[in-house]
Design an enzyme around this catalytic site. Structure first.
Site, mmCIF file in Angstrom:
data_model
loop_
_atom_site.group_PDB
_atom_site.id
_atom_site.type_symbol
_atom_site.label_atom_id
_atom_site.label_comp_id
_atom_site.label_asym_id
_atom_site.label_seq_id
_atom_site.Cartn_x
_atom_site.Cartn_y
_atom_site.Cartn_z
ATOM 1 N N ASP A 186 0.861 -1.186 0.000
ATOM 2 C CA ASP A 186 0.000 0.000 0.000
ATOM 3 C C ASP A 186 0.898 1.237 0.000
ATOM 4 O O ASP A 186 1.954 1.252 0.648
ATOM 5 C CB ASP A 186 -0.906 0.015 1.236
ATOM 6 N N PHE A 208 -9.044 1.527 -11.054
ATOM 7 C CA PHE A 208 -9.029 0.494 -12.089
ATOM 8 C C PHE A 208 -7.684 0.379 -12.781
ATOM 9 O O PHE A 208 -7.395 -0.650 -13.396
ATOM 10 C CB PHE A 208 -10.153 0.725 -13.104
ATOM 11 N N CYS A 268 -15.221 6.746 -2.483
ATOM 12 C CA CYS A 268 -15.682 6.989 -1.114
ATOM 13 C C CYS A 268 -15.656 8.472 -0.779
ATOM 14 O O CYS A 268 -16.441 8.942 0.042
ATOM 15 C CB CYS A 268 -14.810 6.216 -0.129
ATOM 16 N N CYS A 283 -9.771 -11.607 -26.271
ATOM 17 C CA CYS A 283 -9.307 -10.775 -25.166
ATOM 18 C C CYS A 283 -7.778 -10.776 -25.116
ATOM 19 O O CYS A 283 -7.150 -11.839 -25.121
ATOM 20 C CB CYS A 283 -9.873 -11.272 -23.836
ATOM 21 N N CYS A 302 -6.666 -12.530 -21.603
ATOM 22 C CA CYS A 302 -6.878 -13.952 -21.303
ATOM 23 C C CYS A 302 -7.314 -14.768 -22.503
ATOM 24 O O CYS A 302 -7.658 -15.939 -22.355
ATOM 25 C CB CYS A 302 -7.906 -14.095 -20.180
#
Length: 339
Positions: free
Chosen positions: A55, A127, A181, A240, A243
């Site tokens: 983090d 994202f 948030c 994709c 994947c």
């Protein structure tokens, strides 16, 4: 301490054999905020052998309402979240190895950290990082559990390389949210619900009980009393790039990562999102007004001021963050208010 995990071993889904497997596993948690701290505590209490937490942020007062590992002293002293999390987790279970890394979870960091990892837990706030996690997962065949929450809403989905659609497949087909948030608020029960979904799936993966994985994308709104789940199997795309049949892992390449630059002599940082496209300034202004900051707009750009910081947003997606030349801090501000 022989009976430490006795109640968990009595549970038929885990048992003594499953508990032994847990003790030999390694989980990487990306983010140590609400979802990260909740998942970390659940997995450390469950006796997972090693938990690595990465983090870039430090503990703030607004975190204490929902980020369960932290205390007032951590906020007062602005302790890095990964460090504070490790301190608390070692008090909870000294038998578990807890690795704390205070850094931005970019491609180089996650490429290095994936070694020996059995499951990745998504506890991020943006994202950009999630798409990097997704490609790391596919490239190295590591399952990961996506999760997000805002307001009273939450979402979770388990991604198994080679078996399920990846997050890249789902983009454009499933509403994955955009509020944060800081723009829409959040209640702690929504966090707890997502953590429960995520940590339960992680335990299934670690013990090898793949038959009981949910295999559905679940969403809920606790305030509106709504709950739904969909089976996204049909959304898996052969073409994709993450994947499919010929993967190139595009989000691990430089051109698809968020670009940042310190503007010479201006005490400002420019952030250019990886995804190209025009920003809707009217919609963005309506979202930012809810934060209590000062919003001004003309036909060409949007100016936003809050807590002594000013951001200027352009239609082409670029954002200038003024009064700062620290890229890590600029990215934190960017993701806090723009998702």
């Amino acid at each position: 301490m022989n009976d430490r995990y006795s109640r968990q071993e009595l549970f038929s889904g885990i048992g003594k054999e499953g508990q032994q497997k847990l003790s030999q596993k390694h989980v990487l948690i990306v983010g140590a905020g609400a979802l990260g701290s909740g998942n970390a505590e659940a997995l450390v209490r469950a006796g997972v052998g090693k938990v690595t937490i990465i983090d870039r942020d430090y503990v703030e007062w607004s975190n204490l309402q929902r980020q369960q590992l932290y205390k007032e002293k951590d906020a007062e002293n602005r302790i890095p979240k990964a460090v504070a999390a490790r301190q608390r987790l070692k008090q909870i279970n000294s038998m578990v190895t807890v690795e704390a890394i205070t850094a931005d979870a970019g491609v180089p960091e996650l490429e290095k950290l994936q070694k020996g990892v059995d499951v990745i837990v998504d506890a991020t706030d943006n994202f950009d990082t999630r798409m990097i996690i997704n490609d790391i997962s596919q490239k190295y065949r590591i399952p990961w559990v996506y999760g997000a929450c805002v307001g009273s809403y939450g979402i979770s989905y388990t991604i198994q390389p080679g078996l399920t659609p990846c997050l890249h497949c789902l983009l454009g087909s499933v509403p994955l949210g955009g509020a944060t948030c800081d723009s829409a608020g959040i209640i702690s029960p929504a966090v707890g619900m997502v953590v429960s979904y995520q940590s339960a799936e992680v335990l299934k993966l670690l013990t090898g009980d793949l038959d009981h994985l949910r295999n559905k994308l679940v969403t809920f709104d606790l305030w509106q009393n709504q709950h739904s789940s969909i089976y996204p199997g049909s959304l898996k795309k052969e073409e994709c790039l993450s994947c499919g049949n010929n993967p190139t892992y595009p989000f691990l390449s430089y051109e698809n990562q968020t670009k940042t630059a310190v503007l010479c002599g201006r005490n400002s940082v420019q952030i250019r999102p990886a995804a190209k496209g025009e920003r809707n300034l009217e919609e963005t202004a309506a979202m930012l007004v809810k934060t209590g900051g000062k919003v001004e707009r003309n036909p060409f750009l949007l100016s936003y001021e809050i807590s002594g910081r000013r951001m200027v947003l352009f239609k082409d997606g670029r954002v200038l963050i003024h009064g700062i030349n620290d890229i890590a801090e600029a990215k934190k501000i960017y993701h806090r208010y723009l998702g």
